[in-house]
Motif scaffolding. Sequence first.
Motif, PDB file in Angstrom:
ATOM      1  N   ILE A 143     -14.701  15.024   6.152  1.00 29.18           N
ATOM      2  CA  ILE A 143     -14.379  14.583   4.788  1.00 29.18           C
ATOM      3  C   ILE A 143     -14.824  13.135   4.629  1.00 29.18           C
ATOM      4  CG2 ILE A 143     -12.558  14.295   3.079  1.00 29.18           C
ATOM      5  CD1 ILE A 143     -10.789  16.072   4.810  1.00 29.18           C
ATOM      6  N   ALA A 144     -15.440  12.827   3.503  1.00 31.48           N
ATOM      7  CA  ALA A 144     -15.729  11.441   3.145  1.00 31.48           C
ATOM      8  C   ALA A 144     -14.509  10.923   2.384  1.00 31.48           C
ATOM      9  CB  ALA A 144     -16.976  11.361   2.280  1.00 31.48           C
ATOM     10  N   VAL A 145     -13.866   9.896   2.918  1.00 28.92           N
ATOM     11  CA  VAL A 145     -12.609   9.413   2.338  1.00 28.92           C
ATOM     12  C   VAL A 145     -12.818   8.040   1.719  1.00 28.92           C
ATOM     13  CG1 VAL A 145     -10.193   8.889   2.796  1.00 28.92           C
ATOM     14  CG2 VAL A 145     -11.332  10.672   4.106  1.00 28.92           C
ATOM     15  N   GLU A 146     -12.304   7.886   0.498  1.00 27.54           N
ATOM     16  CA  GLU A 146     -12.385   6.614  -0.211  1.00 27.54           C
ATOM     17  C   GLU A 146     -10.960   6.092  -0.386  1.00 27.54           C
ATOM     18  OE1 GLU A 146     -13.015   6.024  -4.785  1.00 27.54           O
ATOM     19  OE2 GLU A 146     -14.976   6.363  -3.873  1.00 27.54           O
ATOM     20  N   ALA A 147     -10.687   4.880   0.121  1.00 32.19           N
ATOM     21  CA  ALA A 147      -9.346   4.293   0.002  1.00 32.19           C
ATOM     22  C   ALA A 147      -9.457   2.774   0.079  1.00 32.19           C
ATOM     23  CB  ALA A 147      -8.441   4.817   1.113  1.00 32.19           C
ATOM     24  N   ASN A 148      -8.327   2.093  -0.144  1.00 31.63           N
ATOM     25  CA  ASN A 148      -8.308   0.632  -0.112  1.00 31.63           C
ATOM     26  C   ASN A 148      -8.210   0.080   1.307  1.00 31.63           C
ATOM     27  OD1 ASN A 148      -6.485   1.522  -2.743  1.00 31.63           O
ATOM     28  ND2 ASN A 148      -8.088   0.046  -3.170  1.00 31.63           N
ATOM     29  N   ALA A 149      -7.563   0.820   2.219  1.00 33.07           N
ATOM     30  CA  ALA A 149      -7.423   0.358   3.601  1.00 33.07           C
ATOM     31  C   ALA A 149      -7.253   1.558   4.521  1.00 33.07           C
ATOM     32  CB  ALA A 149      -6.245  -0.586   3.725  1.00 33.07           C
ATOM     33  N   PHE A 150      -7.605   1.364   5.796  1.00 35.22           N
ATOM     34  CA  PHE A 150      -7.489   2.416   6.806  1.00 35.22           C
ATOM     35  C   PHE A 150      -6.883   1.818   8.060  1.00 35.22           C
ATOM     36  CE2 PHE A 150     -10.964   3.640   4.094  1.00 35.22           C
ATOM     37  CZ  PHE A 150     -10.847   5.009   3.966  1.00 35.22           C
ATOM     38  N   SER A 151      -6.031   2.586   8.746  1.00 35.59           N
ATOM     39  CA  SER A 151      -5.595   2.153  10.071  1.00 35.59           C
ATOM     40  C   SER A 151      -6.730   2.477  11.033  1.00 35.59           C
ATOM     41  CB  SER A 151      -4.309   2.867  10.487  1.00 35.59           C
ATOM     42  OG  SER A 151      -4.557   4.227  10.748  1.00 35.59           O
ATOM     43  N   TYR A 157       0.839  -1.204   0.000  1.00 34.29           N
ATOM     44  CA  TYR A 157       0.000   0.000   0.000  1.00 34.29           C
ATOM     45  C   TYR A 157       0.871   1.249   0.000  1.00 34.29           C
ATOM     46  CZ  TYR A 157      -3.997  -2.891   1.375  1.00 34.29           C
ATOM     47  OH  TYR A 157      -4.999  -3.823   1.405  1.00 34.29           O
ATOM     48  N   LYS A 158       0.369   2.298  -0.621  1.00 35.56           N
ATOM     49  CA  LYS A 158       0.987   3.615  -0.524  1.00 35.56           C
ATOM     50  C   LYS A 158       0.352   4.306   0.672  1.00 35.56           C
ATOM     51  CE  LYS A 158       2.870   7.513  -1.962  1.00 35.56           C
ATOM     52  NZ  LYS A 158       4.206   7.886  -1.972  1.00 35.56           N
ATOM     53  N   ALA A 159       1.168   4.706   1.642  1.00 37.78           N
ATOM     54  CA  ALA A 159       0.652   5.310   2.878  1.00 37.78           C
ATOM     55  C   ALA A 159       0.399   6.799   2.671  1.00 37.78           C
ATOM     56  CB  ALA A 159       1.647   5.095   4.004  1.00 37.78           C
ATOM     57  N   ILE A 160      -0.797   7.229   3.042  1.00 42.20           N
ATOM     58  CA  ILE A 160      -1.144   8.649   2.981  1.00 42.20           C
ATOM     59  C   ILE A 160      -1.738   9.024   4.338  1.00 42.20           C
ATOM     60  CG2 ILE A 160      -2.610  10.387   1.899  1.00 42.20           C
ATOM     61  CD1 ILE A 160      -2.299   8.871  -0.697  1.00 42.20           C
ATOM     62  N   LEU A 194      -2.269   0.957  -4.547  1.00 43.07           N
ATOM     63  CA  LEU A 194      -3.314   0.861  -3.546  1.00 43.07           C
ATOM     64  C   LEU A 194      -2.995   1.842  -2.422  1.00 43.07           C
ATOM     65  CD1 LEU A 194      -3.590  -3.025  -3.347  1.00 43.07           C
ATOM     66  CD2 LEU A 194      -5.020  -1.469  -4.658  1.00 43.07           C
ATOM     67  N   VAL A 195      -4.026   2.350  -1.757  1.00 45.11           N
ATOM     68  CA  VAL A 195      -3.837   3.412  -0.766  1.00 45.11           C
ATOM     69  C   VAL A 195      -4.280   2.942   0.610  1.00 45.11           C
ATOM     70  CG1 VAL A 195      -4.574   5.725  -0.083  1.00 45.11           C
ATOM     71  CG2 VAL A 195      -4.164   5.215  -2.469  1.00 45.11           C
ATOM     72  N   LYS A 196      -3.446   3.237   1.614  1.00 41.08           N
ATOM     73  CA  LYS A 196      -3.832   3.019   3.006  1.00 41.08           C
ATOM     74  C   LYS A 196      -3.740   4.363   3.716  1.00 41.08           C
ATOM     75  CE  LYS A 196      -3.188   0.182   7.069  1.00 41.08           C
ATOM     76  NZ  LYS A 196      -2.618  -1.051   7.606  1.00 41.08           N
ATOM     77  N   ILE A 197      -4.796   4.724   4.421  1.00 40.42           N
ATOM     78  CA  ILE A 197      -4.838   5.991   5.142  1.00 40.42           C
ATOM     79  C   ILE A 197      -4.327   5.757   6.560  1.00 40.42           C
ATOM     80  CG2 ILE A 197      -6.286   7.915   5.882  1.00 40.42           C
ATOM     81  CD1 ILE A 197      -6.105   7.597   2.830  1.00 40.42           C
ATOM     82  N   LEU A 198      -3.330   6.561   6.967  1.00 41.09           N
ATOM     83  CA  LEU A 198      -2.742   6.467   8.295  1.00 41.09           C
ATOM     84  C   LEU A 198      -3.082   7.711   9.102  1.00 41.09           C
ATOM     85  CD1 LEU A 198       0.783   5.058   7.364  1.00 41.09           C
ATOM     86  CD2 LEU A 198      -1.292   3.809   7.927  1.00 41.09           C
ATOM     87  N   ALA A 199      -2.896   7.637  10.439  1.00 43.81           N
ATOM     88  CA  ALA A 199      -3.409   8.672  11.336  1.00 43.81           C
ATOM     89  C   ALA A 199      -2.425   9.771  11.690  1.00 43.81           C
ATOM     90  CB  ALA A 199      -3.916   8.018  12.619  1.00 43.81           C
ATOM     91  N   ASN A 200      -1.376   9.965  10.927  1.00 42.36           N
ATOM     92  CA  ASN A 200      -0.411  11.010  11.237  1.00 42.36           C
ATOM     93  C   ASN A 200      -0.981  12.370  10.825  1.00 42.36           C
ATOM     94  OD1 ASN A 200       1.893  12.265  12.029  1.00 42.36           O
ATOM     95  ND2 ASN A 200       3.224  11.344  10.496  1.00 42.36           N
ATOM     96  N   GLY A 201      -0.881  13.353  11.690  1.00 38.35           N
ATOM     97  CA  GLY A 201      -1.418  14.677  11.405  1.00 38.35           C
ATOM     98  C   GLY A 201      -2.792  14.836  12.020  1.00 38.35           C
ATOM     99  N   THR A 202      -3.406  15.970  11.733  1.00 31.10           N
ATOM    100  CA  THR A 202      -4.745  16.233  12.282  1.00 31.10           C
ATOM    101  C   THR A 202      -5.713  16.512  11.146  1.00 31.10           C
ATOM    102  OG1 THR A 202      -4.192  18.573  12.519  1.00 31.10           O
ATOM    103  CG2 THR A 202      -3.874  17.179  14.452  1.00 31.10           C
ATOM    104  N   ILE A 203      -6.970  16.210  11.425  1.00 31.21           N
ATOM    105  CA  ILE A 203      -8.012  16.462  10.432  1.00 31.21           C
ATOM    106  C   ILE A 203      -9.022  17.419  11.077  1.00 31.21           C
ATOM    107  CG2 ILE A 203      -9.331  14.399  11.058  1.00 31.21           C
ATOM    108  CD1 ILE A 203      -9.842  14.115   7.975  1.00 31.21           C
ATOM    109  N   THR A 204      -9.315  18.516  10.376  1.00 36.86           N
ATOM    110  CA  THR A 204     -10.142  19.571  10.974  1.00 36.86           C
ATOM    111  C   THR A 204     -11.516  19.688  10.344  1.00 36.86           C
ATOM    112  OG1 THR A 204      -9.172  21.148   9.423  1.00 36.86           O
ATOM    113  CG2 THR A 204      -8.121  20.935  11.583  1.00 36.86           C
TER     114      THR A 204
END
Length: 148
Positions: free
Chosen positions: A123-131, A74-77, A110-120
Amino acid sequence: MELNNIQPSVGSVKDKKRVGRGPGSGRGGTSTRGHKGAKSRSGYKNKIGFEGGQMPLQRRLPKFGFKNINRVEYKAINIGDLDTLAAAKGLEKVTLDDLRAAGFISRKQLVKILANGTITRAIAVEANAFSEAAQKAIEAAGGSIAKV
């Protein structure tokens, strides 16, 4: 200058080394091959990895490691990157196409969403995997996730 008087630069063309043409040539006898041994004989061909009878390197070193053929890469975002992308483009939903257009991923990644940073923002997020932490952070901000 015409085609009939063109000559190569001085020193750029050398005569072919004629070997085995008698002692007067300076290259008779062994024909520049030295004395005896496999390298002096016709038909000699060195095998790749052959070290003259010494145990070759590829046999001296042990085999190790394991390559899992079922591994999914996965590409980590990070959610912080998603937040800045959504703010810059004014998006309420971030899809894989948006990530491709922004240059985060290439066509087949493929994309995996990771929890680094903050979200303010929500947002509806579409990805292949989530932590798990990223999923909680997105939902805590009022957003939603969709696995593709």
